[in-house]
Write a protein that holds these residues in place. Structure first.
Motif, PDB file in Angstrom:
ATOM      1  N   TYR A  73       0.849  -1.194   0.000  1.00  0.00           N
ATOM      2  CA  TYR A  73       0.000   0.000   0.000  1.00  0.00           C
ATOM      3  C   TYR A  73       0.882   1.240   0.000  1.00  0.00           C
ATOM      4  O   TYR A  73       2.076   1.176   0.312  1.00  0.00           O
ATOM      5  CB  TYR A  73      -0.951   0.011   1.196  1.00  0.00           C
ATOM      6  N   GLN A  74       0.306   2.366  -0.347  1.00  0.00           N
ATOM      7  CA  GLN A  74       1.030   3.626  -0.400  1.00  0.00           C
ATOM      8  C   GLN A  74       0.816   4.375   0.899  1.00  0.00           C
ATOM      9  O   GLN A  74      -0.297   4.806   1.207  1.00  0.00           O
ATOM     10  CB  GLN A  74       0.575   4.466  -1.597  1.00  0.00           C
ATOM     11  N   ALA A  75       1.909   4.525   1.670  1.00  0.00           N
ATOM     12  CA  ALA A  75       1.847   5.180   2.970  1.00  0.00           C
ATOM     13  C   ALA A  75       2.217   6.651   2.827  1.00  0.00           C
ATOM     14  O   ALA A  75       2.579   7.118   1.739  1.00  0.00           O
ATOM     15  CB  ALA A  75       2.788   4.480   3.947  1.00  0.00           C
ATOM     16  N   THR A  76       2.154   7.383   3.936  1.00  0.00           N
ATOM     17  CA  THR A  76       2.496   8.805   3.888  1.00  0.00           C
ATOM     18  C   THR A  76       4.007   8.985   3.875  1.00  0.00           C
ATOM     19  O   THR A  76       4.735   8.324   4.623  1.00  0.00           O
ATOM     20  CB  THR A  76       1.884   9.569   5.075  1.00  0.00           C
ATOM     21  N   ALA A  77       4.481   9.865   3.008  1.00  0.00           N
ATOM     22  CA  ALA A  77       5.915  10.142   2.895  1.00  0.00           C
ATOM     23  C   ALA A  77       6.227  11.619   3.086  1.00  0.00           C
ATOM     24  O   ALA A  77       7.376  12.035   2.978  1.00  0.00           O
ATOM     25  CB  ALA A  77       6.425   9.696   1.519  1.00  0.00           C
ATOM     26  N   SER A  78       5.212  12.421   3.397  1.00  0.00           N
ATOM     27  CA  SER A  78       5.406  13.870   3.513  1.00  0.00           C
ATOM     28  C   SER A  78       6.180  14.255   4.760  1.00  0.00           C
ATOM     29  O   SER A  78       6.659  15.386   4.874  1.00  0.00           O
ATOM     30  CB  SER A  78       4.048  14.575   3.522  1.00  0.00           C
ATOM     31  N   GLY A  79       6.317  13.324   5.692  1.00  0.00           N
ATOM     32  CA  GLY A  79       7.090  13.595   6.894  1.00  0.00           C
ATOM     33  C   GLY A  79       7.268  12.329   7.707  1.00  0.00           C
ATOM     34  O   GLY A  79       6.319  11.552   7.857  1.00  0.00           O
ATOM     35  N   PHE A  80       8.493  12.096   8.192  1.00  0.00           N
ATOM     36  CA  PHE A  80       8.784  10.959   9.064  1.00  0.00           C
ATOM     37  C   PHE A  80       9.260  11.478  10.413  1.00  0.00           C
ATOM     38  O   PHE A  80      10.011  12.447  10.487  1.00  0.00           O
ATOM     39  CB  PHE A  80       9.858  10.057   8.452  1.00  0.00           C
ATOM     40  N   MET A  81       8.848  10.809  11.460  1.00  0.00           N
ATOM     41  CA  MET A  81       9.316  11.155  12.788  1.00  0.00           C
ATOM     42  C   MET A  81      10.771  10.736  12.955  1.00  0.00           C
ATOM     43  O   MET A  81      11.212   9.744  12.380  1.00  0.00           O
ATOM     44  CB  MET A  81       8.456  10.470  13.849  1.00  0.00           C
ATOM     45  N   GLY A  82      11.516  11.513  13.752  1.00  0.00           N
ATOM     46  CA  GLY A  82      12.868  11.140  14.097  1.00  0.00           C
ATOM     47  C   GLY A  82      12.876   9.973  15.075  1.00  0.00           C
ATOM     48  O   GLY A  82      11.839   9.613  15.652  1.00  0.00           O
ATOM     49  N   PRO A  83      14.038   9.376  15.309  1.00  0.00           N
ATOM     50  CA  PRO A  83      14.116   8.158  16.113  1.00  0.00           C
ATOM     51  C   PRO A  83      13.773   8.348  17.589  1.00  0.00           C
ATOM     52  O   PRO A  83      13.512   7.357  18.281  1.00  0.00           O
ATOM     53  CB  PRO A  83      15.568   7.716  15.938  1.00  0.00           C
ATOM     54  N   ARG A  84      13.777   9.578  18.072  1.00  0.00           N
ATOM     55  CA  ARG A  84      13.431   9.818  19.471  1.00  0.00           C
ATOM     56  C   ARG A  84      12.184  10.694  19.620  1.00  0.00           C
ATOM     57  O   ARG A  84      11.839  11.108  20.719  1.00  0.00           O
ATOM     58  CB  ARG A  84      14.589  10.498  20.209  1.00  0.00           C
ATOM     59  N   ASP A  85      11.504  10.977  18.527  1.00  0.00           N
ATOM     60  CA  ASP A  85      10.308  11.810  18.585  1.00  0.00           C
ATOM     61  C   ASP A  85       9.151  11.039  19.206  1.00  0.00           C
ATOM     62  O   ASP A  85       8.978   9.842  18.963  1.00  0.00           O
ATOM     63  CB  ASP A  85       9.902  12.273  17.187  1.00  0.00           C
ATOM     64  N   ALA A  86       8.351  11.742  20.010  1.00  0.00           N
ATOM     65  CA  ALA A  86       7.129  11.143  20.545  1.00  0.00           C
ATOM     66  C   ALA A  86       6.139  10.886  19.415  1.00  0.00           C
ATOM     67  O   ALA A  86       6.154  11.567  18.385  1.00  0.00           O
ATOM     68  CB  ALA A  86       6.514  12.060  21.591  1.00  0.00           C
ATOM     69  N   VAL A  87       5.277   9.892  19.615  1.00  0.00           N
ATOM     70  CA  VAL A  87       4.224   9.573  18.651  1.00  0.00           C
ATOM     71  C   VAL A  87       2.940  10.276  19.092  1.00  0.00           C
ATOM     72  O   VAL A  87       2.342   9.898  20.100  1.00  0.00           O
ATOM     73  CB  VAL A  87       3.977   8.056  18.565  1.00  0.00           C
ATOM     74  N   PRO A  88       2.495  11.316  18.376  1.00  0.00           N
ATOM     75  CA  PRO A  88       1.291  12.032  18.793  1.00  0.00           C
ATOM     76  C   PRO A  88       0.023  11.343  18.300  1.00  0.00           C
ATOM     77  O   PRO A  88      -0.126  11.069  17.110  1.00  0.00           O
ATOM     78  CB  PRO A  88       1.464  13.405  18.137  1.00  0.00           C
ATOM     79  N   VAL A  89      -0.882  11.043  19.215  1.00  0.00           N
ATOM     80  CA  VAL A  89      -2.159  10.414  18.870  1.00  0.00           C
ATOM     81  C   VAL A  89      -3.257  11.125  19.649  1.00  0.00           C
ATOM     82  O   VAL A  89      -3.105  11.405  20.841  1.00  0.00           O
ATOM     83  CB  VAL A  89      -2.166   8.908  19.202  1.00  0.00           C
ATOM     84  N   ALA A  90      -4.363  11.409  19.000  1.00  0.00           N
ATOM     85  CA  ALA A  90      -5.427  12.188  19.634  1.00  0.00           C
ATOM     86  C   ALA A  90      -6.237  11.381  20.634  1.00  0.00           C
ATOM     87  O   ALA A  90      -6.757  11.938  21.612  1.00  0.00           O
ATOM     88  CB  ALA A  90      -6.346  12.767  18.566  1.00  0.00           C
ATOM     89  N   ASP A  91      -6.369  10.065  20.412  1.00  0.00           N
ATOM     90  CA  ASP A  91      -7.313   9.286  21.217  1.00  0.00           C
ATOM     91  C   ASP A  91      -6.796   7.852  21.369  1.00  0.00           C
ATOM     92  O   ASP A  91      -6.490   7.189  20.372  1.00  0.00           O
ATOM     93  CB  ASP A  91      -8.683   9.289  20.528  1.00  0.00           C
ATOM     94  N   GLU A  92      -6.715   7.369  22.611  1.00  0.00           N
ATOM     95  CA  GLU A  92      -6.271   5.996  22.851  1.00  0.00           C
ATOM     96  C   GLU A  92      -7.217   4.968  22.233  1.00  0.00           C
ATOM     97  O   GLU A  92      -6.803   3.840  21.915  1.00  0.00           O
ATOM     98  CB  GLU A  92      -6.178   5.728  24.356  1.00  0.00           C
ATOM     99  N   SER A  93      -8.464   5.337  22.036  1.00  0.00           N
ATOM    100  CA  SER A  93      -9.444   4.388  21.503  1.00  0.00           C
ATOM    101  C   SER A  93      -9.170   4.015  20.049  1.00  0.00           C
ATOM    102  O   SER A  93      -9.784   3.092  19.515  1.00  0.00           O
ATOM    103  CB  SER A  93     -10.861   4.961  21.620  1.00  0.00           C
ATOM    104  N   TYR A  94      -8.237   4.727  19.398  1.00  0.00           N
ATOM    105  CA  TYR A  94      -7.895   4.404  18.017  1.00  0.00           C
ATOM    106  C   TYR A  94      -7.197   3.045  17.898  1.00  0.00           C
ATOM    107  O   TYR A  94      -7.098   2.498  16.809  1.00  0.00           O
ATOM    108  CB  TYR A  94      -6.977   5.477  17.423  1.00  0.00           C
ATOM    109  N   GLY A  95      -6.687   2.511  19.013  1.00  0.00           N
ATOM    110  CA  GLY A  95      -5.981   1.236  18.960  1.00  0.00           C
ATOM    111  C   GLY A  95      -4.542   1.415  18.503  1.00  0.00           C
ATOM    112  O   GLY A  95      -4.155   0.941  17.432  1.00  0.00           O
TER     113      GLY A  95
END
Length: 327
Positions: free
Chosen positions: A113-135
């Protein structure tokens, strides 16, 4: 040769990194960013290799500590990220958990599949997620970076186009996936930005670990400080990277800097653990009828790393914490 990027603007500052990942030297006099270096690889590769040799033999000027906390993704953004699913034990388990079998075509025709390539997180960057219910889930994978690949490339041409190898945490929001797939049009919201390892390396740097465009080393995933899985990336890979690149280029040329992912590393031997929470949950469903392991929550951490025979890190570690995103 090991290459990385320090955080600077959208595309980072290109650095050559020492084999032990302790030191680096800016390579912006050769190319300002890794993407630009890849687009002019015939010229830049020998210059970068010469600088890497100078760094290893203490002849380089301006040497500084390489700190992954200050590193961007080696490719902070690029043209395409095409992610495969080359480890069919993972596919088989996911489908078995819902009572489905794997179509015969999956063993001959790669999933991608074609994933997003417009920006990648660095190796120590936090993963921002709006809602834990997203799984919230991690996916530990190997990724390659190509040069220019012509449309309709052969497997041999695809293999020759592989420039760099690295690791990726392909973040997935599992509870959003079923609804998106039910629309019959693929992933979008369920696949946010991914994170890349501190460095990418040239295939020759991997020595005997790189054979037939397959990386033959265990990939270690550590969840909240505890070992989670160590499947071998060289075992049970149905399609090697040359085959995946050839598949991606069947109807389109690939631009230099294209990332092609392996998909979640998985082995038939379940004793080696897993490379994502979804697979562990699927094994629990198959065994007991229901999952027990939860998806990730805010504050949880994941570490993804590959070591050589001496226990030294090859690409550096991806170390991330899940963080609540506030708009």
């Amino acid at each position: 040769m090991k290459l990385g990027s320090l955080k600077h603007g959208r595309d980072g500052r290109l650095v050559v990194v020492s084999r032990d990942l302790a030191r680096c030297v800016e390579a912006t006099g050769i190319a300002p960013s890794l993407l630009i270096a890849l687009e002019d690889w015939r010229r830049t590769e020998p210059l970068l290799r010469a600088l890497a040799d100078d760094l290893e033999h203490d002849r380089a000027d301006g040497v500084m500590e390489f700190n992954p906390a200050n590193a961007a993704a080696p490719l902070p953004r690029t043209w395409e990220f095409l992610d495969g699913s080359a480890y069919l034990p993972h596919v088989e388990r996911v489908r078995a958990a819902r009572g489905a079998t794997v179509p015969e075509s999956f063993y001959d025709d790669p999933l991608m599949y074609q994933a997003t390539a417009s920006g990648f997180m660095g190796p120590r960057d936090a993963v921002p997620v709006a809602d834990e219910s997203y799984g919230i889930d991690f996916e530990s994978e190997v990724v390659v970076v190509t040069g220019d690949v012509p449309m309709g490339a052969t497997v041999d041409e695809a293999a020759a186009a592989i420039r760099l190898v690295g690791l990726v945490n392909d973040v997935s929001l599992r509870n959003l996936i079923p609804g998106e797939l039910a629309k019959g049009f693929g992933f979008l919201q369920s696949k946010p930005r991914s994170a890349l390892s501190p460095v990418f390396v040239t295939p020759d740097e991997l020595g005997g670990y790189w054979r037939d465009t397959v990386l033959h080393r265990p990939l270690l995933s550590t969840l909240n400080g505890e070992a989670f899985g160590h499947p071998d990336a060289g075992t049970d890979m149905q399609f090697n990277f040359a085959r995946l690149v050839e598949h991606a280029a069947r109807t389109r040329p690939l631009a230099a800097g294209t990332l092609v992912g392996s998909g979640t590393i998985a082995n038939q031997d379940t004793g080696v653990g897993a490379s994502c929470l979804a697979e562990k949950r699927m094994l629990e469903i198959i065994a007991d009828g229901k999952p027990v392991t939860p998806f990730m929550r805010f504050g949880d951490s994941i570490r993804i790393e590959m070591l050589d025979d001496d226990g030294d890190s090859i690409f550096g570690a991806i170390e991330q914490v899940i963080e609540k995103y506030e708009h």
